[in-house]
Every structure is written in C-alpha cells, then in structure tokens.
Design a protein around this motif. Structure first.
Motif, short mmCIF file in Angstrom:
data_model
loop_
_atom_site.label_atom_id
_atom_site.label_comp_id
_atom_site.label_asym_id
_atom_site.label_seq_id
_atom_site.Cartn_x
_atom_site.Cartn_y
_atom_site.Cartn_z
N LEU A 197 0.88 -1.17 0.00
CA LEU A 197 0.00 0.00 0.00
C LEU A 197 0.91 1.22 0.00
CD1 LEU A 197 -2.59 -1.20 2.66
CD2 LEU A 197 -2.78 -1.31 0.17
N ALA A 198 1.06 1.84 -1.17
CA ALA A 198 1.99 2.95 -1.33
C ALA A 198 1.21 4.25 -1.42
CB ALA A 198 2.83 2.76 -2.60
N VAL A 199 1.50 5.18 -0.51
CA VAL A 199 0.80 6.45 -0.47
C VAL A 199 1.68 7.52 -1.11
CG1 VAL A 199 -0.40 8.11 0.98
CG2 VAL A 199 -0.29 5.71 1.67
N ASP A 200 1.19 8.12 -2.18
CA ASP A 200 1.94 9.14 -2.91
C ASP A 200 1.51 10.54 -2.49
OD1 ASP A 200 3.43 7.36 -4.26
OD2 ASP A 200 2.81 7.94 -6.27
N PRO A 201 2.43 11.50 -2.49
CA PRO A 201 2.05 12.88 -2.15
C PRO A 201 1.14 13.48 -3.21
CG PRO A 201 4.32 12.80 -2.96
CD PRO A 201 3.86 11.38 -2.81
N SER A 202 0.20 14.28 -2.75
CA SER A 202 -0.74 14.93 -3.65
C SER A 202 -0.40 16.41 -3.80
CB SER A 202 -2.18 14.80 -3.11
OG SER A 202 -2.54 13.46 -2.97
N SER A 203 -0.80 16.97 -4.93
CA SER A 203 -0.61 18.40 -5.16
C SER A 203 -1.55 19.21 -4.27
CB SER A 203 -0.88 18.73 -6.63
OG SER A 203 -1.00 20.11 -6.83
N CYS A 204 -1.01 20.23 -3.62
CA CYS A 204 -1.85 21.10 -2.79
C CYS A 204 -2.76 21.96 -3.65
CB CYS A 204 -0.98 21.99 -1.90
SG CYS A 204 0.00 21.08 -0.70
N THR A 205 -2.39 22.15 -4.91
CA THR A 205 -3.15 23.03 -5.80
C THR A 205 -4.28 22.29 -6.50
OG1 THR A 205 -1.15 24.30 -6.18
CG2 THR A 205 -2.99 24.67 -7.70
N THR A 206 -3.93 21.16 -7.15
CA THR A 206 -4.91 20.44 -7.95
C THR A 206 -5.46 19.20 -7.26
OG1 THR A 206 -3.21 19.07 -9.01
CG2 THR A 206 -3.74 21.19 -10.04
N GLY A 207 -4.74 18.71 -6.23
CA GLY A 207 -5.16 17.48 -5.56
C GLY A 207 -4.72 16.24 -6.30
N GLY A 208 -4.03 16.40 -7.45
CA GLY A 208 -3.58 15.25 -8.23
C GLY A 208 -2.35 14.60 -7.63
N SER A 209 -2.11 13.36 -8.06
CA SER A 209 -0.97 12.60 -7.58
C SER A 209 -0.39 11.79 -8.73
CB SER A 209 -1.39 11.68 -6.43
OG SER A 209 -0.29 10.97 -5.93
N LEU A 210 0.94 11.63 -8.74
CA LEU A 210 1.58 10.90 -9.83
C LEU A 210 1.29 9.41 -9.78
CD1 LEU A 210 5.09 12.62 -9.93
CD2 LEU A 210 3.20 12.93 -11.51
N LEU A 211 1.19 8.85 -8.54
CA LEU A 211 0.96 7.42 -8.35
C LEU A 211 1.94 6.61 -9.17
CD1 LEU A 211 -2.97 7.36 -8.46
CD2 LEU A 211 -1.49 7.64 -6.48
N GLY A 212 3.22 6.90 -9.00
CA GLY A 212 4.24 6.27 -9.82
C GLY A 212 4.86 5.02 -9.26
N ASP A 213 4.31 4.46 -8.18
CA ASP A 213 4.94 3.31 -7.55
C ASP A 213 4.95 2.08 -8.45
OD1 ASP A 213 5.53 3.95 -4.51
OD2 ASP A 213 3.70 4.98 -5.09
N LYS A 214 3.87 1.87 -9.22
CA LYS A 214 3.86 0.73 -10.12
C LYS A 214 4.89 0.90 -11.23
CE LYS A 214 -0.68 -1.34 -9.50
NZ LYS A 214 -1.87 -1.89 -10.18
N THR A 215 5.15 2.15 -11.59
CA THR A 215 6.17 2.41 -12.62
C THR A 215 7.56 2.11 -12.07
OG1 THR A 215 4.76 4.15 -13.52
CG2 THR A 215 7.07 4.16 -14.18
N ARG A 216 7.79 2.47 -10.81
CA ARG A 216 9.10 2.23 -10.21
C ARG A 216 9.31 0.76 -9.84
NH1 ARG A 216 7.75 7.29 -7.75
NH2 ARG A 216 7.02 6.26 -5.85
#
Length: 414
Positions: A174-193
């Motif tokens: 369960l990998a928690v990625d940081p979210s943008s404070c402006t847009t609320g979006g997140s890269l969710l790049g753990d599967k890529t790494r």
C-alpha cells in the motif's frame, strides 16, 4: 497536543448530546434497525456469548443489532449482491475484487461508505476465524516503511518483495503518494518504479493519493490493510511519503516500523527528527554499495550509537541498524531476517498482540475526531459565526483561542 485532544473530546461529548436530543422522527425506525444482521450481512461478526443470565445474551444481541441498524438501513437487492460478490471474490483471492473493495472504502460517497463498513465487518469476522485456527496469532505481518525522498524506498520494496514471493509469501504493498496542494492530483508512480514486482501474480501493489492527509497516510489505509489480509496476503507493506513527526500515523497501524535512510545525505542525525527515530524498530541504511559503502558504514555506526541513548519502546526488542543495497541485493536477506526475528520476539512476549489492540483504539479515536470536526464545521451555528470570527482573528482583534472557545460554545449551546 493534549489541549487539542481535550477540546476534541469535549467536542465529541457535545456532539453526542446533540444527537441524543434529536426527535424520534429523525432516528431509524425500530422495524428496520436489525435488518442487516437478520439478513446475514454481519452474521458472525458479533457472537452472543453464553451467560448465566438467560436474558443477558439476547439483550446484548439486540443492543448490537440496534446500533448497527442505526448506522445503515436496509440494503437493496443490488447492494446486497454487490457486497456478496466483493466478499466472495475477496476471500477467494481475486485481485480485481480486492482492488474494487479498496476503492469502495476510499470513497467519500455517504451511502458507499456505509456499504464499505458492512463489507469490513464481514472481512473482520472472517479474519478472526482465521486467527482462531492459527492459535490466536495474527495471520499477517504488517510492516511500515518510511524515509526521506531519494532513500530508495520503492527499489528496496521491489527487491524485498521479489525475494518474499520467491519464498512462497503473498505480498501486498500500500503505497501512499504525495498529492498536489493546488490540484489534488498525484503521480501514483509506484507501479512504474516497481516494474518487476507489479507483474508478479503473488504481489498486489495499490498506490493511493495522500489527498492532504497529515503524515501521508490516508484515513482508509488501515481499512485497506484489513482487506488485504482478508484476501490472503500474509505480508502487508505500507510505504509512506516523507519523514517527520507527522509520520507517527503509519507507526500506529503496523506491527513493525522500518526507517530507510540514504548515506552521504548530510548531517542525518539532525536532518531526521528524533521523534521518528524513536518510533523505528529497525533502521536500514540504503545504497550501501560502491562509493557510498564507506559513508554507509559511518552512518550505521552513528545511528547505532544514537539509538542507545533513546528510550526503548519495547521491553523485548532493541532497535537495530543494518545496511543493504537494492542494486546488488547485498544485505537484503539479513534485513528480512531481522524483521522475522522482531516478529518472533514480539509474538513470544505478547507485545505483538497488545500493540495491535492499542492501535485499534488509537484509530477509532482518530476517526471520531475527524468526523466530529466535520460535523462541527457543518453545524448551522458554527457556519453562521465562523466568517465573522475568522475576520476578527485575521485582523488581530480576537485571539484564536477566544474564537475557538466562542465557536465551541455556539456548537454546544445549540
């Protein structure tokens, strides 16, 4: 912090008094209060124990079913079929059902949040049955991983994960990625790494956005852990973002907390807060290879000395400092051996089970505080007074403490 907790506790009591004063027309009719229990949705979740008093167990059952019935009304046919499908697929080890179940507990939709709690009750009952067959011992091992950006957390998880699945374990991340404070979006790049581990059928990787949650741990991470365990994953890794005092959140939901630190990153002993080191059960110096081997050895010696000066969390376990390289895999088996040693030691002493029981209480109160704050903000008296008081606070005409007291008084008096 104690003052904040006192305020929140007082706010909770005020909220309870407010709800108890609601007219009966706003409560759930008695005819529908126990419908979910009677329809078998929560069967087995709350067994009625034998009692010398014949009426005691029945009163206990009625009280529990009433409380559950007040939380969720009768399920519709499609909702019942959805929960049955998710539950059967989940305990059957279907990855799609696990992913859909986690999505359900992460939702903000009020009705779906209620359905998620019904599903969780069934999974909890199933997990308790599994633990009773295991001699009362937990069937899964929860490990929290944290460290500064660039410490190599994803690379470390991939190497350890591949080693564990090769040994016959089922691993969920369960990998928690940081979210943008402006847009609320997140890269969710753990599967890529984690390219190789993400293709492993004995591994399940679930990236989730932090969504502004303090500490980088979402409020539903604890519930996602329960779902992963119900799906048959015997090792659950929780990877969090950043390092700091706010990372205490992950330490309150796992059996073992591991801190990853890179070598040659400056003055690590000052750069990483003392509080997070105190919570660590194991410190791993990563990237211990090549030109970084000498700095890694020096950092290992420094942390080993520093940990001797800190107060021990456990009576049975002394935190260890080890080195590992995700590039060469050197030290990775030794790291897992330390984790297994920790688990066996804590299980033998009984601290393992005690820690889990204490964590459940911590998370119950954290969720209460979160929901009480939400009810407080949406209360009509608070909404009316808030703009005026906020303006006075920003102008310096009223102290924040006085404004908070006035808002609490407006909430409790109404």
């Amino acid at each position: 912090m104690p003052h904040i907790h006192y305020k929140m506790r007082q706010l909770g009591f005020s909220l309870l008094r407010h709800f108890s004063s609601l007219p009966s027309s706003l409560t759930v009719p008695s005819s529908t209060r126990s419908c979910c229990l009677h329809r078998g949705v929560l069967t087995g979740s709350y067994p009625c124990h034998q009692s010398p008093n014949p009426g005691h167990s029945c009163q206990h059952r009625r009280g529990v079913s009433t409380a559950l019935g007040q939380h969720i009304q009768d399920l519709s046919g499609p909702e019942q079929r959805l929960l049955d499908k998710l539950y059967k697929g989940l305990i059957g080890g279907q990855r799609a059902s696990l992913a859909e179940s986690i999505t359900l507990v992460e939702t903000q939709h009020p009705r779906k949040k209620e359905l998620a709690q019904v599903l969780l009750q069934r999974v909890l009952a199933y997990r308790r049955e599994q633990e009773s067959q295991n001699g009362g011992k937990p069937v899964a091992f929860r490990v929290g991983l944290s460290g500064p950006p660039g410490a190599g957390k994803s690379s470390f998880i991939e190497v350890v994960g591949k080693m564990l699945t090769a040994r016959g374990h089922k691993l969920s991340v369960l990998a928690v990625d940081p979210s943008s404070c402006t847009t609320g979006g997140s890269l969710l790049g753990d599967k890529t790494r984690m390219t190789e581990l993400s293709r492993d059928m004995n591994a399940f990787i679930r990236p989730s956005p932090a969504s502004g949650t303090l500490g980088g741990v979402t409020r539903t991470t604890n519930e996602a852990i329960v779902l992963c365990e119900g799906a048959g994953y015997d090792i659950v890794l929780v990877e969090t973002v950043g390092v700091g005092q706010s990372e205490f959140a992950v330490a309150d939901m796992v059996d073992m907390f591991v801190l990853l630190i890179p070598p040659a990153g400056g003055d690590e002993l000052q750069g990483i807060k003392r509080g997070i080191i105190e919570r660590a059960d194991l410190v791993v110096v990563t990237k211990s290879d090549g030109d970084l081997l000498v700095p890694a050895r020096r950092i290992q010696a420094e942390y080993t000395s520093a940990l001797k000066l800190l107060r021990r969390q456990s009576k049975s376990w002394n935190p260890k400092v080890v080195r590992a390289s995700s590039y060469t895999s050197e030290g990775i088996p030794e790291v897992w051996a330390k984790m297994e040693s920790y688990r066996d030691t804590m299980l033998a002493s009984g601290e393992f089970q005690g820690r889990r029981r204490a964590q459940q209480k911590v998370w119950m109160w954290s969720l209460i505080q979160e929901n009480v704050l939400l009810h407080f903000q949406n209360h009509p008296s608070v909404r009316d007074a808030l703009p005026h008081l906020e303006e006075r606070v920003t102008k310096g005409a009223t102290s924040p403490g006085l404004a908070a007291d006035l808002l609490l008084k407006a909430f409790s008096s109404s």
